[in-house]
Design a protein around this motif. Sequence first.
Motif, PDB file in Angstrom:
ATOM      1  N   ALA A  88       0.826  -1.210   0.000  1.00  0.00           N
ATOM      2  CA  ALA A  88       0.000   0.000   0.000  1.00  0.00           C
ATOM      3  C   ALA A  88       0.860   1.261   0.000  1.00  0.00           C
ATOM      4  O   ALA A  88       0.566   2.234  -0.708  1.00  0.00           O
ATOM      5  CB  ALA A  88      -0.925  -0.010   1.219  1.00  0.00           C
ATOM      6  N   VAL A  89       1.930   1.245   0.785  1.00  0.00           N
ATOM      7  CA  VAL A  89       2.834   2.403   0.821  1.00  0.00           C
ATOM      8  C   VAL A  89       3.540   2.556  -0.531  1.00  0.00           C
ATOM      9  O   VAL A  89       3.680   3.667  -1.054  1.00  0.00           O
ATOM     10  CB  VAL A  89       3.851   2.253   1.967  1.00  0.00           C
ATOM     11  CG1 VAL A  89       4.880   3.376   1.917  1.00  0.00           C
ATOM     12  CG2 VAL A  89       3.136   2.259   3.316  1.00  0.00           C
ATOM     13  N   ALA A  90       3.988   1.444  -1.111  1.00  0.00           N
ATOM     14  CA  ALA A  90       4.651   1.490  -2.420  1.00  0.00           C
ATOM     15  C   ALA A  90       3.708   2.010  -3.498  1.00  0.00           C
ATOM     16  O   ALA A  90       4.112   2.801  -4.370  1.00  0.00           O
ATOM     17  CB  ALA A  90       5.162   0.101  -2.784  1.00  0.00           C
ATOM     18  N   LYS A  91       2.449   1.599  -3.439  1.00  0.00           N
ATOM     19  CA  LYS A  91       1.476   2.055  -4.432  1.00  0.00           C
ATOM     20  C   LYS A  91       1.236   3.553  -4.304  1.00  0.00           C
ATOM     21  O   LYS A  91       1.090   4.262  -5.317  1.00  0.00           O
ATOM     22  CB  LYS A  91       0.167   1.297  -4.261  1.00  0.00           C
ATOM     23  CG  LYS A  91      -0.855   1.588  -5.345  1.00  0.00           C
ATOM     24  CD  LYS A  91      -2.084   0.719  -5.205  1.00  0.00           C
ATOM     25  CE  LYS A  91      -3.074   0.990  -6.328  1.00  0.00           C
ATOM     26  NZ  LYS A  91      -4.286   0.132  -6.207  1.00  0.00           N
ATOM     27  N   SER A  92       1.196   4.058  -3.070  1.00  0.00           N
ATOM     28  CA  SER A  92       1.016   5.503  -2.887  1.00  0.00           C
ATOM     29  C   SER A  92       2.226   6.271  -3.425  1.00  0.00           C
ATOM     30  O   SER A  92       2.080   7.382  -3.951  1.00  0.00           O
ATOM     31  CB  SER A  92       0.799   5.824  -1.406  1.00  0.00           C
ATOM     32  OG  SER A  92       1.991   5.645  -0.652  1.00  0.00           O
ATOM     33  N   TRP A  93       3.426   5.686  -3.306  1.00  0.00           N
ATOM     34  CA  TRP A  93       4.632   6.342  -3.826  1.00  0.00           C
ATOM     35  C   TRP A  93       4.589   6.435  -5.350  1.00  0.00           C
ATOM     36  O   TRP A  93       5.145   7.377  -5.934  1.00  0.00           O
ATOM     37  CB  TRP A  93       5.878   5.581  -3.380  1.00  0.00           C
ATOM     38  CG  TRP A  93       7.160   6.171  -3.881  1.00  0.00           C
ATOM     39  CD1 TRP A  93       7.996   5.654  -4.824  1.00  0.00           C
ATOM     40  CD2 TRP A  93       7.748   7.414  -3.474  1.00  0.00           C
ATOM     41  NE1 TRP A  93       9.073   6.481  -5.028  1.00  0.00           N
ATOM     42  CE2 TRP A  93       8.942   7.582  -4.200  1.00  0.00           C
ATOM     43  CE3 TRP A  93       7.376   8.396  -2.558  1.00  0.00           C
ATOM     44  CZ2 TRP A  93       9.766   8.675  -4.053  1.00  0.00           C
ATOM     45  CZ3 TRP A  93       8.199   9.502  -2.410  1.00  0.00           C
ATOM     46  CH2 TRP A  93       9.373   9.628  -3.145  1.00  0.00           C
ATOM     47  N   SER A  94       3.918   5.498  -6.004  1.00  0.00           N
ATOM     48  CA  SER A  94       3.850   5.512  -7.463  1.00  0.00           C
ATOM     49  C   SER A  94       3.027   6.677  -7.990  1.00  0.00           C
ATOM     50  O   SER A  94       3.005   6.922  -9.201  1.00  0.00           O
ATOM     51  CB  SER A  94       3.270   4.188  -7.977  1.00  0.00           C
ATOM     52  OG  SER A  94       1.904   4.060  -7.603  1.00  0.00           O
ATOM     53  N   THR A  95       2.346   7.411  -7.113  1.00  0.00           N
ATOM     54  CA  THR A  95       1.517   8.529  -7.560  1.00  0.00           C
ATOM     55  C   THR A  95       2.262   9.871  -7.532  1.00  0.00           C
ATOM     56  O   THR A  95       1.709  10.870  -7.984  1.00  0.00           O
ATOM     57  CB  THR A  95       0.268   8.642  -6.679  1.00  0.00           C
ATOM     58  OG1 THR A  95       0.647   8.934  -5.324  1.00  0.00           O
ATOM     59  CG2 THR A  95      -0.532   7.350  -6.697  1.00  0.00           C
ATOM     60  N   VAL A  96       3.473   9.909  -6.975  1.00  0.00           N
ATOM     61  CA  VAL A  96       4.194  11.181  -6.901  1.00  0.00           C
ATOM     62  C   VAL A  96       4.791  11.512  -8.262  1.00  0.00           C
ATOM     63  O   VAL A  96       4.843  10.666  -9.162  1.00  0.00           O
ATOM     64  CB  VAL A  96       5.290  11.141  -5.806  1.00  0.00           C
ATOM     65  CG1 VAL A  96       4.714  10.773  -4.463  1.00  0.00           C
ATOM     66  CG2 VAL A  96       6.408  10.188  -6.197  1.00  0.00           C
ATOM     67  N   GLU A 159       2.228  -1.289  10.818  1.00  0.00           N
ATOM     68  CA  GLU A 159       1.203  -0.445  10.232  1.00  0.00           C
ATOM     69  C   GLU A 159       1.761   0.392   9.079  1.00  0.00           C
ATOM     70  O   GLU A 159       2.884   0.904   9.136  1.00  0.00           O
ATOM     71  CB  GLU A 159       0.608   0.473  11.290  1.00  0.00           C
ATOM     72  CG  GLU A 159      -0.146  -0.268  12.395  1.00  0.00           C
ATOM     73  CD  GLU A 159      -1.281  -1.109  11.843  1.00  0.00           C
ATOM     74  OE1 GLU A 159      -1.978  -0.627  10.913  1.00  0.00           O
ATOM     75  OE2 GLU A 159      -1.471  -2.239  12.322  1.00  0.00           O
ATOM     76  N   ALA A 160       0.941   0.549   8.033  1.00  0.00           N
ATOM     77  CA  ALA A 160       1.370   1.264   6.829  1.00  0.00           C
ATOM     78  C   ALA A 160       1.619   2.744   7.113  1.00  0.00           C
ATOM     79  O   ALA A 160       2.548   3.343   6.561  1.00  0.00           O
ATOM     80  CB  ALA A 160       0.315   1.102   5.739  1.00  0.00           C
ATOM     81  N   GLU A 161       0.809   3.356   7.954  1.00  0.00           N
ATOM     82  CA  GLU A 161       0.950   4.788   8.227  1.00  0.00           C
ATOM     83  C   GLU A 161       2.282   5.091   8.900  1.00  0.00           C
ATOM     84  O   GLU A 161       2.976   6.044   8.538  1.00  0.00           O
ATOM     85  CB  GLU A 161      -0.214   5.269   9.091  1.00  0.00           C
ATOM     86  CG  GLU A 161      -0.349   6.765   9.164  1.00  0.00           C
ATOM     87  CD  GLU A 161      -1.675   7.210   9.734  1.00  0.00           C
ATOM     88  OE1 GLU A 161      -1.932   8.424   9.734  1.00  0.00           O
ATOM     89  OE2 GLU A 161      -2.454   6.341  10.188  1.00  0.00           O
ATOM     90  N   PRO A 179      -4.508   6.404   4.841  1.00  0.00           N
ATOM     91  CA  PRO A 179      -5.215   5.170   5.198  1.00  0.00           C
ATOM     92  C   PRO A 179      -6.523   5.059   4.421  1.00  0.00           C
ATOM     93  O   PRO A 179      -7.212   6.067   4.213  1.00  0.00           O
ATOM     94  CB  PRO A 179      -5.469   5.326   6.707  1.00  0.00           C
ATOM     95  CG  PRO A 179      -4.475   6.339   7.169  1.00  0.00           C
ATOM     96  CD  PRO A 179      -4.264   7.264   6.011  1.00  0.00           C
ATOM     97  N   PRO A 180      -6.878   3.867   3.975  1.00  0.00           N
ATOM     98  CA  PRO A 180      -8.147   3.702   3.255  1.00  0.00           C
ATOM     99  C   PRO A 180      -9.333   3.986   4.157  1.00  0.00           C
ATOM    100  O   PRO A 180      -9.252   3.840   5.381  1.00  0.00           O
ATOM    101  CB  PRO A 180      -8.116   2.222   2.819  1.00  0.00           C
ATOM    102  CG  PRO A 180      -7.185   1.562   3.790  1.00  0.00           C
ATOM    103  CD  PRO A 180      -6.154   2.591   4.138  1.00  0.00           C
ATOM    104  N   PHE A 181     -10.415   4.415   3.560  1.00  0.00           N
ATOM    105  CA  PHE A 181     -11.620   4.708   4.342  1.00  0.00           C
ATOM    106  C   PHE A 181     -12.120   3.443   5.020  1.00  0.00           C
ATOM    107  O   PHE A 181     -12.220   2.379   4.396  1.00  0.00           O
ATOM    108  CB  PHE A 181     -12.717   5.278   3.436  1.00  0.00           C
ATOM    109  CG  PHE A 181     -13.901   5.799   4.182  1.00  0.00           C
ATOM    110  CD1 PHE A 181     -13.850   7.031   4.811  1.00  0.00           C
ATOM    111  CD2 PHE A 181     -15.064   5.043   4.276  1.00  0.00           C
ATOM    112  CE1 PHE A 181     -14.944   7.515   5.517  1.00  0.00           C
ATOM    113  CE2 PHE A 181     -16.158   5.519   4.972  1.00  0.00           C
ATOM    114  CZ  PHE A 181     -16.101   6.754   5.599  1.00  0.00           C
TER     115      PHE A 181
END
Length: 326
Positions: A88-96, A159-161, A179-181
């Motif tokens: 999940a953290v890696a996927k969020s990094w792909s958006t920068v 934890e991802a956060e 964090p996802p809803f």
Amino acid sequence: MLGFAGILAIACTALQALAASSKVSQDAVHEQLIDLAARNAGIVPLDADLFEKITSKNREWSVSLQFTALSPTMKCVPCREFAPNFAAVAKSWSTVASEHRDQHFFATLDFADAVEVFRRLQLVSAPVLYYYPPSKGSRRPANGKIDPQPYEFAGFGFEAEALADELSRFTPTKVPYKPPFNWGLVTTGVSGLAAFLLSLKYLLPILASRWVWAGLITVASVIFTAGIMFVRIRSAPWVGGNKKGTSWIAGGYQNQYGMEVQVIGGVYGTLAFAYCALIFLVPRINSPFKQRLAVYIWCTVILLLFSVLLSLFGVKNQAYPFRLLL
């Protein structure tokens, strides 16, 4: 026959060619990493060969590298717990933006794909997460230390956060993880509210009963006056020891054991019930003889319990001057 100048020129040309070749090689590896990250939701899957490339000493990028063992035969429960958070953290990094994204990679190496790497690094447990800083370029650490830095699971957890916050100290820009809803919490809340509204007509008579509130207040008073909060705040043991062996009564008025709280609470509770019996139950007895007998019984119970309490106070402090029957 070549002179010194000619030999020097040839050597310089060879070094330039070698440097150019190295640069081309590093650029090819960089492009490969970018392509793999784009095709795998921000994670670069590694094998032994690609591990050597991504952690090479000539890297201008940084890496967050997860060593894991997700094979069913390994039965690594922590690995399966941490892997989704890392993903999940890696996927969020792909958006920068690409100028930042392409300077830091999230990679994973499974034990089944590179046993020799795990052995060489002496990794005997999983998951393990290392941050590899750039070894050259503008982001090379000012102190010159380019050794991998471990992520402390003991301090930050899985934890991802927490992972995103910690890795943001090293990445070119902050990891934009959110964090996802929590739909489960919403569903639980709505279901609980609906159940409460549906059962309200049955609950209202109970909630409006003075006897229910009187009982709850009595129970709460007994529990708290027995000293349960004192014991919990101080993390007092269940029992203690003294020269005579194990003791469940702590000496002095500033100390108390867990078992002592249970006994004192039982005495207070029985006293409360005895008083309630004298006030509410005994007057409803129709027979004068039985009523008088009940008064004698409950008064005796009260007298004995107060004797026990005074005796316990005497045990806690030998200088306590009062006694009743015991």
